[in-house]
Scaffold this active site. Structure first.
Site, PDB file in Angstrom:
ATOM      1  N   HIS A  10      -1.028   0.086  -9.681  1.00  0.00           N
ATOM      2  CA  HIS A  10      -1.700  -0.833  -8.746  1.00  0.00           C
ATOM      3  C   HIS A  10      -2.204  -2.071  -9.516  1.00  0.00           C
ATOM      4  O   HIS A  10      -3.387  -2.415  -9.472  1.00  0.00           O
ATOM      5  CB  HIS A  10      -2.862  -0.129  -8.032  1.00  0.00           C
ATOM      6  CG  HIS A  10      -3.258  -0.798  -6.746  1.00  0.00           C
ATOM      7  ND1 HIS A  10      -3.617  -0.110  -5.615  1.00  0.00           N
ATOM      8  CD2 HIS A  10      -3.348  -2.119  -6.421  1.00  0.00           C
ATOM      9  CE1 HIS A  10      -3.927  -0.964  -4.646  1.00  0.00           C
ATOM     10  NE2 HIS A  10      -3.760  -2.192  -5.122  1.00  0.00           N
ATOM     11  N   ARG A  25       0.852  -1.195   0.000  1.00  0.00           N
ATOM     12  CA  ARG A  25       0.000   0.000   0.000  1.00  0.00           C
ATOM     13  C   ARG A  25       0.890   1.249   0.000  1.00  0.00           C
ATOM     14  O   ARG A  25       1.984   1.248   0.592  1.00  0.00           O
ATOM     15  CB  ARG A  25      -0.891   0.039   1.248  1.00  0.00           C
ATOM     16  CG  ARG A  25      -2.079  -0.914   1.197  1.00  0.00           C
ATOM     17  CD  ARG A  25      -3.109  -0.543   0.135  1.00  0.00           C
ATOM     18  NE  ARG A  25      -4.271  -1.410   0.155  1.00  0.00           N
ATOM     19  CZ  ARG A  25      -4.435  -2.467  -0.639  1.00  0.00           C
ATOM     20  NH1 ARG A  25      -3.498  -2.793  -1.515  1.00  0.00           N
ATOM     21  NH2 ARG A  25      -5.539  -3.191  -0.572  1.00  0.00           N
TER      22      ARG A  25
HETATM   23  P1  NAP Z   1      -1.824 -11.595   5.039  1.00  0.00           P
HETATM   24  O1  NAP Z   1      -1.966 -13.018   4.648  1.00  0.00           O
HETATM   25  O2  NAP Z   1      -2.738 -11.019   6.057  1.00  0.00           O
HETATM   26  O3  NAP Z   1      -0.303 -11.401   5.527  1.00  0.00           O
HETATM   27  C1  NAP Z   1       0.130 -10.294   6.211  1.00  0.00           C
HETATM   28  C2  NAP Z   1       1.531 -10.548   6.732  1.00  0.00           C
HETATM   29  O4  NAP Z   1       2.036  -9.334   7.313  1.00  0.00           O
HETATM   30  C3  NAP Z   1       1.569 -11.604   7.845  1.00  0.00           C
HETATM   31  O5  NAP Z   1       2.719 -12.398   7.705  1.00  0.00           O
HETATM   32  C4  NAP Z   1       1.652 -10.764   9.115  1.00  0.00           C
HETATM   33  O6  NAP Z   1       2.321 -11.387  10.195  1.00  0.00           O
HETATM   34  C5  NAP Z   1       2.488  -9.614   8.633  1.00  0.00           C
HETATM   35  N1  NAP Z   1       2.294  -8.429   9.483  1.00  0.00           N
HETATM   36  C6  NAP Z   1       1.167  -7.739   9.707  1.00  0.00           C
HETATM   37  N2  NAP Z   1       1.385  -6.717  10.562  1.00  0.00           N
HETATM   38  C7  NAP Z   1       2.689  -6.781  10.887  1.00  0.00           C
HETATM   39  C8  NAP Z   1       3.524  -6.025  11.726  1.00  0.00           C
HETATM   40  N3  NAP Z   1       3.077  -4.971  12.413  1.00  0.00           N
HETATM   41  N4  NAP Z   1       4.820  -6.374  11.835  1.00  0.00           N
HETATM   42  C9  NAP Z   1       5.292  -7.433  11.146  1.00  0.00           C
HETATM   43  N5  NAP Z   1       4.563  -8.207  10.314  1.00  0.00           N
HETATM   44  C10 NAP Z   1       3.271  -7.876  10.196  1.00  0.00           C
HETATM   45  O7  NAP Z   1      -1.944 -10.638   3.755  1.00  0.00           O
HETATM   46  P2  NAP Z   1      -1.698 -11.017   2.218  1.00  0.00           P
HETATM   47  O8  NAP Z   1      -2.870 -11.693   1.654  1.00  0.00           O
HETATM   48  O9  NAP Z   1      -0.379 -11.665   2.099  1.00  0.00           O
HETATM   49  O10 NAP Z   1      -1.638  -9.538   1.588  1.00  0.00           O
HETATM   50  C11 NAP Z   1      -0.694  -8.585   2.048  1.00  0.00           C
HETATM   51  C12 NAP Z   1      -1.030  -7.200   1.515  1.00  0.00           C
HETATM   52  O11 NAP Z   1      -0.711  -7.105   0.127  1.00  0.00           O
HETATM   53  C13 NAP Z   1      -2.501  -6.823   1.558  1.00  0.00           C
HETATM   54  O12 NAP Z   1      -2.877  -6.373   2.853  1.00  0.00           O
HETATM   55  C14 NAP Z   1      -2.591  -5.709   0.529  1.00  0.00           C
HETATM   56  O13 NAP Z   1      -2.388  -4.448   1.125  1.00  0.00           O
HETATM   57  C15 NAP Z   1      -1.421  -6.010  -0.421  1.00  0.00           C
HETATM   58  N6  NAP Z   1      -1.897  -6.381  -1.775  1.00  0.00           N
HETATM   59  C16 NAP Z   1      -1.575  -5.560  -2.811  1.00  0.00           C
HETATM   60  C17 NAP Z   1      -1.992  -5.897  -4.083  1.00  0.00           C
HETATM   61  C18 NAP Z   1      -1.615  -5.042  -5.263  1.00  0.00           C
HETATM   62  O14 NAP Z   1      -2.162  -5.213  -6.339  1.00  0.00           O
HETATM   63  N7  NAP Z   1      -0.666  -4.153  -5.143  1.00  0.00           N
HETATM   64  C19 NAP Z   1      -2.747  -7.049  -4.292  1.00  0.00           C
HETATM   65  C20 NAP Z   1      -3.059  -7.849  -3.207  1.00  0.00           C
HETATM   66  C21 NAP Z   1      -2.625  -7.504  -1.935  1.00  0.00           C
HETATM   67  P3  NAP Z   1       1.691 -12.689  10.902  1.00  0.00           P
HETATM   68  O15 NAP Z   1       1.821 -13.784   9.875  1.00  0.00           O
HETATM   69  O16 NAP Z   1       2.538 -12.908  12.065  1.00  0.00           O
HETATM   70  O17 NAP Z   1       0.265 -12.360  11.212  1.00  0.00           O
HETATM   71  C1  GLV Z   2      -5.365  -5.196  -3.858  1.00  0.00           C
HETATM   72  O1  GLV Z   2      -4.721  -4.222  -3.683  1.00  0.00           O
HETATM   73  C2  GLV Z   2      -5.768  -6.089  -2.831  1.00  0.00           C
HETATM   74  O2  GLV Z   2      -5.633  -5.752  -1.651  1.00  0.00           O
HETATM   75  O3  GLV Z   2      -6.276  -7.170  -3.172  1.00  0.00           O
END
Ligand code: NAP
Ligand code: GLV
Length: 315
Positions: A278, A230
């Site tokens: 994005h 983000r």
């Molecule tokens: P997720 O499964 O919820 O994983 C989040 C990870 O971040 C977990 O490993 C979590 O730790 C860690 N985390 C959260 N808060 C933290 C902190 N304060 N300190 C250290 N580690 C922390 O999320 P995801 O599905 O992988 O997605 C991640 C992010 O990618 C989304 O929230 C979104 O913003 C972004 N995204 C972007 C796009 C794009 O097109 N650019 C697309 C999809 C997603 P724990 O495992 O210990 O809980």
């Molecule tokens: C895209 O940014 C997502 O969070 O899936």
């Protein structure tokens, strides 16, 4: 069961058609402001606050991985989210593969110095540049969740060392893992020696501005940053300063504090910043519908589902 749908700037009829096919017994409607008829489930992306006033909601399905836009409503006005409704986000649904390809591309581009060759080409310069050695081209992935863990594996397959950082401790084969507080001693140990820092953290109050001057100063001089999570994670002026003084060599940015990135934003004029709109991991309609429909079916049968957001934690 009644389901409302909200996803601005998309072909809503294609989504409604797909959902109707996957959930033939459901009564589906595209929600419009002013609609206060009851519904059991909401399937949404970036909904306005008013949508949460629909009575009867049992679950809200977010058509993306990041729930920051929804939780911003709750943070601004606590009690916005109906207390009886769970918030469920997309888990992978085709985003892991896209994100892996995107980050692999960025890492290979920097490893093989295509960024430097592009700049040389712009000046019609013919120089062979010393390649970066694989063994010290360490990639650090911030966030080892659904997407971060897949990206870490994908990058490791390129033959470079990979490490990851998460809040809770993890063991992942082939990846050196660190955990704890951002900006704590384990975070500094994680950053020490990271040549490419990839951000896949959720946007929460704890992670806001994590890509800042202090973080950059802990990386080896001339490191790279890839932000695919983000825009609020990045301290924008700190990035420009770090590129100007050589702390960082280049950055690849897919997300921005303001989207679309305004035409007069200084990032557009910085040749060391690569910008995408994005688009690193798009929500894929068929995959998303299939995942949401399966979960609605499970909830309707009284079963539990994965991907439930911990609202207090922010992800
Ligand atoms: P997720 O499964 O919820 O994983 C989040 C990870 O971040 C977990 O490993 C979590 O730790 C860690 N985390 C959260 N808060 C933290 C902190 N304060 N300190 C250290 N580690 C922390 O999320 P995801 O599905 O992988 O997605 C991640 C992010 O990618 C989304 O929230 C979104 O913003 C972004 N995204 C972007 C796009 C794009 O097109 N650019 C697309 C999809 C997603 P724990 O495992 O210990 O809980
Ligand atoms: C895209 O940014 C997502 O969070 O899936």
């Amino acid at each position: 069961m009644k389901i409302i749908f909200w996803f601005p700037q998309t072909d809503a009829s294609a989504w409604l058609h797909g959902l109707a096919h996957a959930l033939p017994d459901a009564e589906l409607r595209e929600w419009q402001p002013g609609d206060t008829a009851p519904a059991d489930y909401a399937v949404v992306w970036h909904p306005p606050r008013e949508l949460f006033g629909v009575p009867g909601l049992r679950a809200i399905f977010n058509l993306g991985a990041g729930v920051d836009a929804i939780l911003a409503h709750e943070r601004e006005r606590p009690g916005t989210l109906p207390g009886t409704a769970m918030l469920v986000r997309l888990e992978d649904s085709g985003m892991g593969r896209q994100m892996s390809e995107y980050v692999q591309h960025a890492v290979l581009r920097y490893l093989r110095r295509f960024d430097d060759y592009a700049l040389a080409q712009a000046h019609r310069e013919w120089h062979v540049l010393a390649p970066h050695p694989h063994e010290t081209f360490t990639v650090g992935v911030l966030g080892l969740g659904v997407l971060g863990a897949q990206v870490a594996h994908a990058v490791a397959s390129l033959g470079v060392p990979v490490r990851g950082f998460s809040r809770s401790a993890k063991t992942i084969e082939g990846i050196e893992t660190f955990s704890g507080e951002l900006h704590g001693p384990q975070f500094d140990a994680f950053l020490d020696g990271v040549k490419v820092l990839v951000n896949l953290l959720p946007a929460t109050p704890d992670t806001e501005g994590v890509l800042n001057a202090r973080t950059f100063s802990r990386l080896p001089r001339g490191a790279y940053v890839v932000n695919v999570a983000r825009g609020t994670h990045l301290a924008e002026q700190d990035l420009l300063d770090a590129l100007a003084d050589g702390t960082l060599a280049a950055a690849t940015l897919d997300v921005f504090r303001e989207e679309p990135l305004p035409p007069d934003h200084p990032f557009w004029r910085e040749p060391r910043i690569t910008i995408t709109p994005h688009s690193s991991a798009l929500t894929l309609r068929d995959e998303a519908i299939s995942q949401v429909a399966d979960k609605i079916g499970a909830l309707a049968r009284g079963e539990t589902v994965s991907g439930i957001v911990h609202v207090g934690r922010g992800y």
